[in-house]
Design an enzyme around this catalytic site. Structure first.
Site, PDB file in Angstrom:
ATOM      1  CB  SER A 130      -0.945   0.035   1.206  1.00 30.25           C
ATOM      2  OG  SER A 130      -2.113  -0.590   0.843  1.00 30.25           O
ATOM      3  CG  ASP A 170      -5.002  -1.027   0.723  1.00 29.57           C
ATOM      4  OD1 ASP A 170      -5.204  -2.059   1.384  1.00 29.57           O
ATOM      5  OD2 ASP A 170      -4.790  -1.026  -0.508  1.00 29.57           O
TER       6      ASP A 170
HETATM    7  P1  ADP Z   1       0.855  -0.532  -3.842  1.00 28.34           P
HETATM    8  O1  ADP Z   1       0.500  -1.960  -3.591  1.00 28.34           O
HETATM    9  O2  ADP Z   1       2.283  -0.274  -3.506  1.00 28.34           O
HETATM   10  O3  ADP Z   1      -0.104   0.416  -3.222  1.00 28.34           O
HETATM   11  P2  ADP Z   1      -0.298   0.533  -6.234  1.00 28.34           P
HETATM   12  O4  ADP Z   1      -0.222   0.100  -7.641  1.00 28.34           O
HETATM   13  O5  ADP Z   1      -1.619   0.569  -5.574  1.00 28.34           O
HETATM   14  O6  ADP Z   1       0.732  -0.360  -5.426  1.00 28.34           O
HETATM   15  O7  ADP Z   1       0.286   2.009  -6.091  1.00 28.34           O
HETATM   16  C1  ADP Z   1       1.540   2.326  -6.632  1.00 28.34           C
HETATM   17  C2  ADP Z   1       1.481   3.720  -7.219  1.00 28.34           C
HETATM   18  O8  ADP Z   1       1.412   4.700  -6.169  1.00 28.34           O
HETATM   19  C3  ADP Z   1       2.750   4.059  -7.985  1.00 28.34           C
HETATM   20  O9  ADP Z   1       2.678   3.590  -9.319  1.00 28.34           O
HETATM   21  C4  ADP Z   1       2.744   5.587  -7.903  1.00 28.34           C
HETATM   22  O10 ADP Z   1       1.865   6.140  -8.858  1.00 28.34           O
HETATM   23  C5  ADP Z   1       2.187   5.828  -6.507  1.00 28.34           C
HETATM   24  N1  ADP Z   1       3.340   5.901  -5.578  1.00 28.34           N
HETATM   25  C6  ADP Z   1       3.634   5.032  -4.592  1.00 28.34           C
HETATM   26  N2  ADP Z   1       4.777   5.367  -3.949  1.00 28.34           N
HETATM   27  C7  ADP Z   1       5.238   6.464  -4.570  1.00 28.34           C
HETATM   28  C8  ADP Z   1       6.402   7.287  -4.390  1.00 28.34           C
HETATM   29  N3  ADP Z   1       7.320   7.006  -3.464  1.00 28.34           N
HETATM   30  N4  ADP Z   1       6.553   8.339  -5.224  1.00 28.34           N
HETATM   31  C9  ADP Z   1       5.624   8.612  -6.171  1.00 28.34           C
HETATM   32  N5  ADP Z   1       4.521   7.871  -6.394  1.00 28.34           N
HETATM   33  C10 ADP Z   1       4.327   6.809  -5.603  1.00 28.34           C
HETATM   34 MG    MG Z   2      -2.194   0.454  -3.594  1.00 27.92          MG
END
Ligand code: ADP
Ligand code: MG
Length: 376
Positions: free
Chosen positions: A118, A164
């Protein structure tokens, strides 16, 4: 508004300990906020411009609140995907009548992106707490999580449940936070003392997760429709006991039965877990984690060989209390409850044995249950 002051917000990732694939069935989930964070550093501005640097991506946007609805930056260019997350939070807050001030800010994170921990909710909740801190309006953390969820579903366009954002906003040091996804009541439950939560990323990513996820949801709905014929009061798989469910086995197609059975039994496992955590019975709690893994593997059919290998290895290691795949499945991470004094050794052994068996490198790291997003 507090002007001319730098503000730092820490906003944690999360991992779900128990209650997998039940959030869309009105079930109970047991997530934990972890001590991996998105860190947002910001300074309020006097105008309504929002300048954001994503340090990890080396990217930058400038947004005017007037054009936030259009998802464009100050030059009229469509926002890049990463910027939709913070912009969506501003949009969601404003739409609900909360004042959002202009800011100059930058953020980075040590939550692995896209691994099911998340990182996206951590970004959203971090920005919501930032704007709350600047403007000073009061809002309970459940509402805050709901507004962040709206940002993700309605502005970013990703269909996600509330868990989340909820976990990231409501984490409690040393506790998991039980969330009833039907009533939205919640309650912190103490985790066994002197334990670590070890996360192992299998390094497997599969692109078909969405279609499989939709198939499972469909099967749950089909099961409810069939159950209704025998039990008219059933609204979701939450509403049926295990014996009642097993009694109508013959009336369901085999795969619908298997998939729904996971959900019905998983909800019961979370119910049992509440008691075990309250009584400090860590072994019993760990047993439920292993049982959940077997159920996700054999009934819900969302595991993969690499996740099974990670759990098998974990179970053979000293100090491991429980282990299972976490998140949607088909890859991603396992979560392991491990005695703190054995955690370093556990990490090394899990990494090594996984590499021996799969020729893959897992990313394995120690976390602890921590508090939700806060001003640093
Ligand atoms: P997760 O399971 O990690 O939540 P998601 O696909 O739901 O995966 O979210 C990932 C997205 O969130 C990334 O592609 C980006 O757009 C955004 N994001 C997450 N961390 C960062 C970060 N450190 N810097 C910029 N965007 C981020
Ligand atoms: Mg996510």
């Amino acid at each position: 508004m507090e002007k001319n002051r730098s503000i730092r917000i820490l906003s944690p990732g999360r991992v779900n300990l128990l209650g997998e694939h039940v959030d869309y069935n009105d079930g109970l989930v047991l997530p934990v906020a972890i001590d991996r964070y998105v860190t947002v550093d910001a300074q309020p501005r006097i105008d309504r411009v929002i300048q954001i640097k994503a340090l990890d991506l080396n990217q930058y946007v400038q947004i005017d609140q007037k054009s936030i609805e259009n998802k464009t930056d100050t030059t009229g260019t469509p926002l890049p995907t990463w910027a939709l997350y913070p912009a969506g939070v501003a949009w969601s807050l404003m739409r609900s009548g909360y004042q959002v001030f202009g800011v100059d800010c930058e953020y980075s994170s040590n939550i692995p992106i896209g691994a099911g921990l998340s990182s996206s909710a951590a970004v959203e909740v971090g920005f919501a707490v930032l704007w709350q801190t600047i403007a000073g309006w009061t809002m309970d953390r459940l509402t805050l999580a709901q507004l962040c969820q709206k940002a993700e579903t309605e502005y970013v366009g990703v269909n996600c449940g509330l868990m989340d954002q909820f976990a990231c906003a409501n984490g409690v040091d040393g506790h998991a936070v039980l969330l009833d996804t039907r009533s939205l009541q919640y309650q912190p439950l103490p985790l066994p003392k002197n334990t670590a939560i070890v996360i192992a990323d299998s390094s497997i990513r599969r692109s078909l997760v969405n279609s499989d996820y939709n198939d499972r949801r469909q099967d749950c709905e089909s099961a409810v429709a069939i159950l209704k014929k025998s039990y008219p009061s059933v609204r979701s798989l939450r509403d049926i006991s295990i014996p009642e469910f097993l009694a109508i086995r013959q009336k369901m197609p085999g795969c619908v039965f298997k998939h729904a059975r996971h959900v019905v039994e998983e909800i019961e496992r979370v119910n049992q877990a509440i008691r075990f955590l309250e009584m400090g019975e860590s072994e019993q709690f760990g047993r439920l984690m292993y049982e959940t893994h077997v159920s996700l593997r054999d009934l819900y059919e969302v595991s993969c060989p690499e996740l099974d290998i990670l759990v098998d290895i974990a179970e053979s290691l000293k100090g491991c209390i429980g282990a299972r795949l976490t998140g949607a499945g088909f890859g991603g991470c396992t979560v392991n409850l491990v005695e703190q004094s054995r955690a370093d050794e556990f990490v090394g052994m899990l990494y090594e044995k996984y590499q021996q068996k799969t020729s893959r490198k897992a990313s394995v790291f120690i976390t602890h249950a921590s508090r939700g997003a806060h001003v640093y």
